[in-house]
Design an enzyme around this catalytic site. Structure first.
Site: not given
Ligand code: BGP
Length: 488
Positions: A197, A386
């Protein structure tokens, strides 16, 4: 309609949230080792000792006072210290993943197990051996590892003594660390992600309403160093083993205009640029996008770049684009619009969506939309690395766990991916987040469970750490067995 034949079904974890064993066999301390437990309403803290020797705590988004040192203090609970003890139980856990039929398993390596401080001349053999054993165990069951090189757990030494990612020397430390991994695990690991991320650094203002602009300027400089570090790692991977595939990993999620008021539409576009495309364009194309100038100007940021950086960025473009996807958000020019929460998403509440118990909006259709947006922009292989539902589960007396809500959530997201595949998106993998219960990153709770496998550990650290199969375990097994055809 169906998934490609070799579609990689699996699950995802991160070292700090599951391994435990935080201070054994030479592992160095990381910034996440001093994060306390929190709840949906109580923040997690970073604990430290000031230069005057006084104990203190700051929320995870605040800086700690100048001259303080991160420290484990009495009277606090640190949920990552034990995690779910994956460090000692990985064989049992991988056997369970294999029972579900996993084709791929996303995990991260803890930098501080390989270089305890981050600056040593030689890597730590214990750390390298641990991960080798994990990869060999996966291989036994023909499960491909997908390895995140850096997932929110910087060695404390690099943060405190070197100044963290603001210091460009970290680029070299990271490159050295990544090269060691590529050399060591050549032949065992094909798929790599450079930074988890990476775009989350830019979302600080969403979490700190009074965020000083200097924090955003710093974040932009930090990101520049991480882009270069990532690019150098991509190049190193290809030098070492041409078959390695290295991906960018971003916090995903689309931003809709709350209304068709053109002001909202423009704002949504800008937010998507700032929150996502700024990073993904740079990593995919090897140069900053045209709107970078606008963003830098807005924050009065002057990025320091070395002469070599543009060439490094160009030579280290990623092979694939991957992201986490939990929720979407809405942009509204109306300052009074009702706010919502999500994983790094911000903005106005979408009246058409339900939310999880932790207030994250649930938007499976948004995943189809987002996949199309990303693929249209880059035409690179895509992975959803995810996605999942954090929910409170009940362990029944007979050790069953009935979690129809998790099944429903996952089913809808798989359907959305299936639609995206039918639209023509080159989607290669789905790694469901927290396939085994682990410690929540944002709240530090165990109670916020994602897993298909239940771990008997509670928020105060009590519990047997035994693993139990939830109803969703059997369901996901069926999904994988049918390559996504049987979602009932
Ligand atoms: C992402 C992180 C993960 C993971 C996930 C779920 O941002 O990459 O580490 O934790 O979010 O978030 P949480 O654990 O806060 O529910």
């Amino acid at each position: 309609m169906s998934f490609p034949k070799n579609f990689l079904w699996g699950g995802a974890t991160a070292a700090n949230q599951c391994e435990g064993a935080w201070d054994i066999q030479g592992k160095g301390m990381t910034v996440s080792d001093v994060n306390t437990g929190g709840t949906v309403n109580e923040p997690r803290f970073t604990t430290y000792v000031t230069k005057e020797g006084m104990p203190g705590k700051a929320t995870m988004f605040e800086p700690i006072p100048e001259g303080s040192k991160r420290a484990v203090l009495d009277g606090y609970y640190y949920p990552y210290h034990d995690g779910i003890d994956f460090y000692h139980r990985y064989k049992e856990d991988i056997a369970l993943f294999a029972q579900m039929g996993f084709k791929i398993f996303r995990m991260s390596i803890s930098w501080a197990r390989i270089f305890p401080k981050g600056i040593e001349a030689q890597p730590d053999r214990n750390g390298l051996t641990f991960y080798r054993h994990v990869f060999e165990e996966l291989k036994k069951y023909h499960i491909e590892p997908l390895v995140t090189i850096f997932h929110y757990d910087l060695p404390v030494y690099l943060e405190e003594e070197m100044g963290g990612w603001l210091n460009r020397e970290l680029i070299d430390c990271y490159e050295k660390y990544a090269r060691v991994l590529f050399e060591e695990y050549k032949g065992l690991v094909k798929y790599w992600l450079t930074f988890n991320e990476i775009n989350s650094a830019l979302m600080i203002p969403a979490f700190m309403p009074d965020c000083p602009p200097s924090r955003v300027r710093d974040a932009l400089q930090i990101l520049h160093h991480q882009f270069v570090a990532s690019a150098r790692a991509v190049r190193a991977a290809h030098e070492i083993d041409l078959s390695m595939q290295v991906g960018a990993m971003l916090a995903g999620g689309c931003t809709y205009p709350l209304t068709c008021d053109p002001q909202d539409v423009l704002l949504a576009q800008k937010q998507q640029q700032d929150d996502f495309y700024y990073c993904s364009d740079t990593m995919v194309r090897g140069e900053y996008p045209y709107f970078a100038q606008r963003l830098w100007k807005e924050w009065d940021a002057h990025i320091e770049m070395a002469e070599q950086d543009p060439a490094d960025l160009k030579q280290g473009t990623v092979d694939m684009i991957t992201f986490s996807y939990y929720s979407s958000s809405c942009a509204s020019a109306d300052p009074n619009a009702q706010r919502s929460r999500g994983n790094f998403t911000r903005g106005a509440k979408n009246p058409y969506l339900r939310c999880s118990e932790w207030g994250w909006s649930i938007d499976p259709k948004g995943l189809q939309y987002f996949l199309n947006e990303i693929y249209a922009r880059y035409q690179l292989p895509v992975m959803v690395v995810e996605n999942g539902l954090g929910a409170a589960d009940t362990l029944e007396e007979d050790h069953t766990i009935h979690d129809p809500y998790r099944i429903a959530y996952t089913r809808e997201h798989i359907k959305a991916m299936e639609q995206a595949v039918a639209d023509g998106v080159d989607l290669r993998a789905y790694t469901y987040w927290g396939c085994i219960d682990l410690v929540s990153a944002s709240t530090g709770e165990m109670k916020k469970r994602y897993g298909f496998i239940y771990v008997d550990k509670n928020d105060d650290g009590s519990g047997s750490f035994e693993r139990y199969k939830k109803d969703s375990f059997y369901w996901y097994k069926k999904v994988i067995g049918s390559n996504g055809d049987d979602l009932d």
